[in-house]
Write a protein that holds these residues in place. Structure first.
Motif, mmCIF file in Angstrom:
data_model
loop_
_atom_site.group_PDB
_atom_site.id
_atom_site.type_symbol
_atom_site.label_atom_id
_atom_site.label_comp_id
_atom_site.label_asym_id
_atom_site.label_seq_id
_atom_site.Cartn_x
_atom_site.Cartn_y
_atom_site.Cartn_z
ATOM 1 N N SER A 78 0.703 -1.411 -0.003
ATOM 2 C CA SER A 78 -0.126 -0.268 -0.058
ATOM 3 C C SER A 78 1.214 1.174 0.391
ATOM 4 O O SER A 78 1.990 1.018 0.499
ATOM 5 N N GLU A 79 0.468 2.519 -0.330
ATOM 6 C CA GLU A 79 0.646 3.459 -0.304
ATOM 7 C C GLU A 79 -0.124 4.409 0.048
ATOM 8 O O GLU A 79 -1.077 5.117 -0.112
ATOM 9 N N SER A 80 -0.415 5.802 1.332
ATOM 10 C CA SER A 80 -0.580 6.245 2.052
ATOM 11 C C SER A 80 0.445 7.730 2.542
ATOM 12 O O SER A 80 1.149 7.542 2.791
ATOM 13 N N GLN A 81 -0.195 8.689 1.789
ATOM 14 C CA GLN A 81 0.063 10.435 2.590
ATOM 15 C C GLN A 81 -0.281 10.541 3.273
ATOM 16 O O GLN A 81 -2.098 10.705 3.337
ATOM 17 N N PHE A 82 0.998 11.256 4.620
ATOM 18 C CA PHE A 82 -0.170 11.805 5.954
ATOM 19 C C PHE A 82 1.152 12.830 5.907
ATOM 20 O O PHE A 82 1.997 13.717 4.911
ATOM 21 N N HIS A 83 -0.019 13.593 6.986
ATOM 22 C CA HIS A 83 0.701 15.251 7.494
ATOM 23 C C HIS A 83 0.387 15.804 8.280
ATOM 24 O O HIS A 83 -0.874 16.518 8.795
ATOM 25 N N TYR A 84 0.838 14.930 9.490
ATOM 26 C CA TYR A 84 0.464 15.622 10.833
ATOM 27 C C TYR A 84 0.611 16.955 11.218
ATOM 28 O O TYR A 84 1.109 17.029 12.144
ATOM 29 N N LYS A 85 -0.062 17.609 10.631
ATOM 30 C CA LYS A 85 0.113 19.457 11.159
ATOM 31 C C LYS A 85 -0.064 19.658 11.920
ATOM 32 O O LYS A 85 0.643 20.604 13.323
ATOM 33 N N HIS A 86 -0.313 19.130 12.743
ATOM 34 C CA HIS A 86 -1.383 19.574 14.446
ATOM 35 C C HIS A 86 -0.615 19.002 15.283
ATOM 36 O O HIS A 86 -0.839 18.575 16.812
ATOM 37 N N HIS A 87 0.349 17.489 15.067
ATOM 38 C CA HIS A 87 0.500 16.273 15.895
ATOM 39 C C HIS A 87 1.931 15.887 15.586
ATOM 40 O O HIS A 87 2.208 16.352 14.496
ATOM 41 N N PHE A 88 3.025 15.361 16.676
ATOM 42 C CA PHE A 88 3.847 14.850 16.733
ATOM 43 C C PHE A 88 3.385 13.303 16.909
ATOM 44 O O PHE A 88 2.711 12.966 17.275
ATOM 45 N N VAL A 119 13.296 -0.892 13.732
ATOM 46 C CA VAL A 119 13.434 0.570 13.206
ATOM 47 C C VAL A 119 12.244 2.176 13.708
ATOM 48 O O VAL A 119 11.077 1.457 13.847
ATOM 49 N N MET A 120 12.798 3.146 14.320
ATOM 50 C CA MET A 120 11.829 3.831 14.778
ATOM 51 C C MET A 120 12.411 5.603 14.158
ATOM 52 O O MET A 120 13.338 5.916 13.506
ATOM 53 N N TYR A 121 11.169 6.025 13.404
ATOM 54 C CA TYR A 121 11.098 7.176 13.054
ATOM 55 C C TYR A 121 10.064 7.826 13.589
ATOM 56 O O TYR A 121 9.046 7.829 14.812
ATOM 57 N N ALA A 122 10.423 9.317 14.133
ATOM 58 C CA ALA A 122 9.841 10.936 14.396
ATOM 59 C C ALA A 122 9.362 11.643 13.625
ATOM 60 O O ALA A 122 10.192 12.386 13.048
ATOM 61 N N LEU A 123 8.334 12.180 13.817
ATOM 62 C CA LEU A 123 8.242 13.397 12.777
ATOM 63 C C LEU A 123 8.088 14.522 13.465
ATOM 64 O O LEU A 123 7.075 14.826 14.099
ATOM 65 N N ASP A 124 8.803 14.775 13.424
ATOM 66 C CA ASP A 124 9.874 16.367 14.908
ATOM 67 C C ASP A 124 9.241 17.080 14.192
ATOM 68 O O ASP A 124 9.271 18.416 14.710
ATOM 69 N N LYS A 125 8.863 17.664 12.843
ATOM 70 C CA LYS A 125 8.470 18.951 11.878
ATOM 71 C C LYS A 125 7.620 18.822 11.432
ATOM 72 O O LYS A 125 7.298 19.199 10.851
ATOM 73 N N HIS A 126 6.121 18.210 11.767
ATOM 74 C CA HIS A 126 4.935 17.870 11.154
ATOM 75 C C HIS A 126 5.263 17.395 9.555
ATOM 76 O O HIS A 126 5.243 18.152 8.950
ATOM 77 N N ASP A 127 5.896 16.258 9.484
ATOM 78 C CA ASP A 127 6.595 16.096 8.529
ATOM 79 C C ASP A 127 6.060 15.532 7.196
ATOM 80 O O ASP A 127 5.303 14.395 7.716
ATOM 81 N N LYS A 128 5.859 16.211 6.453
ATOM 82 C CA LYS A 128 4.820 15.141 5.393
ATOM 83 C C LYS A 128 5.717 13.479 4.959
ATOM 84 O O LYS A 128 6.435 14.257 3.908
ATOM 85 N N HIS A 129 4.857 12.987 4.272
ATOM 86 C CA HIS A 129 5.449 11.843 4.335
ATOM 87 C C HIS A 129 4.119 10.862 3.166
ATOM 88 O O HIS A 129 2.937 10.967 3.483
ATOM 89 N N ILE A 130 5.001 9.467 2.643
ATOM 90 C CA ILE A 130 4.059 8.957 2.561
ATOM 91 C C ILE A 130 4.865 7.121 3.065
ATOM 92 O O ILE A 130 6.053 7.317 3.207
#
Length: 131
Positions: free
Chosen positions: A46-56, A83-94
């Motif tokens: 699958s492929e999904s685009q997310f952008h948690y602009k208001h959440h870390f 593996v861990m990743y953190a969206l520390d800049k409200h990163d827009k990602h796929i």
């Protein structure tokens, strides 16, 4: 003390599913922990685009495989168990599922209420608009 069984929670409204993923939300805002905790399954291929602009969000891969692409930089990182990743800049990602379903342990701050759905831009509503 809060004790919840993933398998029992999966049978309740704590399980939220969309086309490419499902999430069992074990801790929510009303648990008053200051964060929410979810076990999320990303479907293989699958492929999904997310952008948690208001959440870390911080994510740890328990099993499976996939990748995450930072849309600001174009950089892609492989995801595998450990593996861990953190969206520390409200990163827009796929987020892409690999050859097998990817099981992820996820923490959100501020915590989600459990009623959120992804908006058209891939985000959840800000806490002030959460139900």
């Amino acid at each position: 003390m809060i004790v919840r069984d993933f398998h029992e929670a999966k049978k309740t409204d704590r399980r939220v599913a969309a086309g490419n993923w499902e999430s069992v939300r074990l801790l929510l805002k009303d648990d008053n922990m200051g964060f929410s905790f979810h076990i999320t399954t990303i479907k293989a291929g699958s492929e999904s685009q997310f952008h948690y602009k208001h959440h870390f969000e911080s994510v740890y891969c328990v099993s499976g495989d996939g990748s995450i692409t930072d849309l600001a930089t174009g950089e892609t990182h492989e995801i595998r168990p450990g593996v861990m990743y953190a969206l520390d800049k409200h990163d827009k990602h796929i987020l892409r599922g690999g050859k097998e379903d990817m099981i992820l342990a996820c923490v959100f701050n501020p915590p989600v209420t459990g009623n959120e759905v992804h908006r058209e831009d891939g985000s959840y509503a800000p806490e002030s608009e959460a139900v």
